[in-house]
Design a protein around this motif. Structure first.
Motif, short mmCIF file in Angstrom:
data_model
loop_
_atom_site.label_atom_id
_atom_site.label_comp_id
_atom_site.label_asym_id
_atom_site.label_seq_id
_atom_site.Cartn_x
_atom_site.Cartn_y
_atom_site.Cartn_z
N VAL A 134 0.84 -1.21 0.00
CA VAL A 134 0.00 0.00 0.00
C VAL A 134 0.87 1.25 0.00
N GLU A 135 1.96 1.23 0.77
CA GLU A 135 2.86 2.38 0.83
C GLU A 135 3.59 2.59 -0.49
N GLU A 136 3.98 1.49 -1.13
CA GLU A 136 4.64 1.61 -2.44
C GLU A 136 3.67 2.18 -3.47
N LYS A 137 2.42 1.71 -3.43
CA LYS A 137 1.42 2.23 -4.37
C LYS A 137 1.18 3.72 -4.12
N ALA A 138 1.17 4.13 -2.86
CA ALA A 138 0.98 5.54 -2.52
C ALA A 138 2.14 6.39 -3.04
N LEU A 139 3.35 5.86 -2.98
CA LEU A 139 4.50 6.60 -3.50
C LEU A 139 4.44 6.74 -5.02
N ILE A 140 3.99 5.68 -5.69
CA ILE A 140 3.83 5.76 -7.15
C ILE A 140 2.80 6.83 -7.51
N ASP A 141 1.66 6.81 -6.81
CA ASP A 141 0.61 7.80 -7.08
C ASP A 141 1.10 9.21 -6.77
N SER A 142 1.90 9.35 -5.71
CA SER A 142 2.45 10.67 -5.37
C SER A 142 3.37 11.17 -6.47
N TYR A 143 4.14 10.26 -7.04
CA TYR A 143 5.01 10.63 -8.16
C TYR A 143 4.20 11.19 -9.32
N TYR A 144 3.11 10.51 -9.67
CA TYR A 144 2.29 10.97 -10.79
C TYR A 144 1.70 12.36 -10.51
N LEU A 145 1.39 12.62 -9.25
CA LEU A 145 0.82 13.92 -8.90
C LEU A 145 1.85 15.04 -9.01
N ILE A 146 3.09 14.80 -8.56
CA ILE A 146 4.09 15.88 -8.68
C ILE A 146 4.51 16.07 -10.14
N ILE A 147 4.42 15.00 -10.95
CA ILE A 147 4.67 15.16 -12.39
C ILE A 147 3.60 16.06 -12.99
N ALA A 148 2.34 15.83 -12.57
CA ALA A 148 1.25 16.68 -13.06
C ALA A 148 1.41 18.12 -12.59
N ASP A 149 2.04 18.30 -11.42
CA ASP A 149 2.28 19.66 -10.90
C ASP A 149 3.46 20.35 -11.57
N GLY A 150 4.15 19.64 -12.47
CA GLY A 150 5.26 20.26 -13.21
C GLY A 150 6.62 20.12 -12.57
N TYR A 151 6.76 19.17 -11.64
CA TYR A 151 8.05 19.01 -10.98
C TYR A 151 9.06 18.25 -11.84
N LYS A 152 8.58 17.49 -12.82
CA LYS A 152 9.51 16.77 -13.70
C LYS A 152 9.85 17.64 -14.90
N LEU A 153 11.15 17.79 -15.15
CA LEU A 153 11.62 18.63 -16.25
C LEU A 153 11.70 17.81 -17.54
N ASP A 154 11.91 18.51 -18.65
CA ASP A 154 11.96 17.84 -19.95
C ASP A 154 13.14 16.88 -20.07
N ASN A 155 14.21 17.13 -19.32
CA ASN A 155 15.38 16.25 -19.41
C ASN A 155 15.27 15.03 -18.50
#
Length: 532
Positions: free
Chosen positions: A266-287
């Motif tokens: 459950v914790e691993e799934k929560a971390l994956i979902d958190s990653y997708y949310l910060i990507i949607a917030d623009g934290y991941k750069l083009d590189n």
């Protein structure tokens, strides 16, 4: 003819001026080369990073390995091109200006020298010799059977922006990680350039020892390395306790060990979902990298998904991401090799070639743990960590480069021989067509020149006739006035008026001169009275 001769003279003068300019440029380039080589060791070291004796030895070695003088550029100048670019980070345009050569010439001879230098690897790279009991060097005598030391060094490079993430090292610089192995007296024995700057030193070393022409360590011998590598057969790194003691002696407290925390699904799934949310917030750069502070954002989302959790950005989330990246990197590298595939239904690696798998496991010890083991989050890792993985695809040792060059040259020669006969007749036909077209063009040019000459001669004839006629007409006019001036019964005014009327028309001039003397006075009277 005069016009053609003038054009020919102009063409010769232009060619002579161009030739003089080229000779002047060549002289300036030769003077620059002479100043660089013969101005003393200090100048040579500043410009080429070696003294005159070393430079002469290098030129002689390159001659022995196939580098030769061309019609316009000798070996010494070719080597100067090469060393100037490497030693001073010079651009092609700078070298062509200094030596008064074209960009194509500089590029061509730089590559020729580079190929010959690579073929010198057996001469330039020394054979390692182990430390014996008779060694008197206090720094090395305790390391019996040691062959030398190795380490990685980062060299800054310029690459396309979309690959910056792979080449960005831990200090934030864009670099390539180069493995260097040397003897106790600082003589290189092996070099492996080309790995991306983000690659760890241990990964580059694993690649070096598994290559066909890679680093070989005989049984019973070893190399010294730093703490960036692990102890193993053939490699001796500092003991961890000695590192801790060294840190304490420097006034730094060793880090306390932490109990390892086991993550639930459950914790691993929560971390994956958190990653997708910060990507949607623009934290991941083009590189492929993430903005500063992304770990704190992951922690905030984890608290929202699992209220009351004790997971924090450090050490829990940071450590988990590091573990995931390590596993993903091992799978990513394995899938880039033929003989290993991904079974999407079972979410695990599929091995088709056992020999390839064995070689890959030697290079990456973590990979052996993944056989027949499902990896639930691999597809998500691809989206999360993508565009941020060193592959070492450009890494080549000198022996590998020479082997590939010889292979390419052999294939090119074989292709040329196999296609030479089949294209021989076609080549002859093309040559014959070219000769026919050239002959027809020359015939057409000859016709045009003859037509031009004929037209020119006709025009000159007409011009000469006109000039002669005007000359004769002027003479006749002067004769008309002389005759009228001798008529006695006319006043001066009448003489001028009669002469101007007669010479006004060339036909009247011809008629007046053709009349007998007794009728000329009557003709003048008729002109004055307006009857003619």
């Amino acid at each position: 003819m005069h016009l053609i001769r003038l054009l020919h003279q102009i063409s010769e003068s232009t060619s002579r001026v161009s030739r003089d300019i080229r000779l002047l440029r060549r002289k300036r380039g030769a003077d620059y080369l002479d100043d660089t080589i013969n101005d003393g060791d200090l100048t040579l070291k500043e410009q080429l990073r070696m003294n005159r004796n070393t430079y002469d030895i290098l030129c002689e070695l390159l001659r022995e390995y196939g580098l030769s003088d061309s019609r316009d550029v000798n070996v010494e100048e070719q080597v100067c091109f090469f060393l100037h670019i490497l030693a001073g980070h010079q651009k092609n345009r700078s070298i062509k200006h200094a030596y008064r050569r074209s960009s194509e010439t500089v590029s061509k001879y730089f590559n020729n020298v580079l190929n010959c230098v690579l073929r010198l690897h057996d001469v330039l790279l020394k054979k390692p010799e182990p430390i014996t009991q008779s060694c008197n060097d206090p720094r090395w005598k305790c390391f019996q059977n040691c062959l030398g030391a190795l380490d990685g060094t980062h060299i800054r490079v310029r690459i396309p922006p979309h690959e910056h993430s792979k080449y960005r090292n831990r200090k934030g610089e864009i670099s390539t990680n180069v493995l260097g192995v040397c003897t106790p007296n600082m003589m290189f024995t092996y070099v492996l350039p080309g790995w991306e700057g983000s690659a760890a030193d241990g990964r580059v070393l694993r690649d070096a020892i598994t290559r066909k022409n890679g680093l070989r360590v005989p049984a019973g011998y070893y190399y010294l390395c730093d703490a960036g590598y692990t102890n193993g057969d053939g490699f001796l790194a500092p003991h961890r306790k000695s590192l801790m003691a060294s840190s304490s002696s420097n006034g730094k407290q060793p880090r306390e060990g932490r109990n390892r925390r086991t993550w639930t699904l459950v914790e691993e799934k929560a971390l994956i979902d958190s990653y997708y949310l910060i990507i949607a917030d623009g934290y991941k750069l083009d590189n492929g990298q993430y903005k500063t502070g992304y770990l704190l954002e992951l922690e905030k989302y984890m608290i929202k998904f699992i209220p009351g959790t004790d997971l924090r950005e450090k050490p829990h989330i940071e450590s988990k991401i590091k573990t995931w990246k390590k596993i993903w990197g091992s799978i990513y590298s394995a899938l880039a090799t033929s003989g290993i595939a991904w079974n999407d239904s079972h979410k695990m690696l599929s091995i088709d070639d056992e020999d390839v798998w064995t070689q890959m496991c030697k290079r990456d010890s973590e990979l052996a743990k993944l056989r027949n083991k499902p990896v639930e989050w691999y597809d998500d890792w691809q989206k999360i960590f993508g565009k941020d993985r060193a592959t070492g695809e450009h890494a080549e040792a000198p022996a590998d480069i020479i082997e590939n060059l010889d292979k390419e040259q052999g294939e090119a020669a074989e292709f040329s021989c196999s296609t030479g006969d089949s294209h021989a007749n076609e080549g002859k036909r093309k040559k014959a067509k070219l000769q026919d077209a050239l002959l027809a063009s020359m015939e057409k040019m000859q016709e045009n020149v003859e037509s031009l000459l004929k037209t020119t001669v006709e025009q000159f004839g007409v011009m000469s006739q006109r000039i002669g006629y005007e000359h004769d007409l002027g003479k006749s006019r002067r004769e008309v006035y002389g005759i009228i001036n001798n008529i006695s019964n006319l006043s001066s005014k009448q003489k001028l008026l009669a002469a101007s009327k007669i010479v006004d028309k060339p036909a009247d001039v011809d008629l007046f001169l053709s009349l007998p003397e007794e009728m000329r006075a009557e003709f003048v009277n008729l002109k004055l009275t307006g009857h003619v």
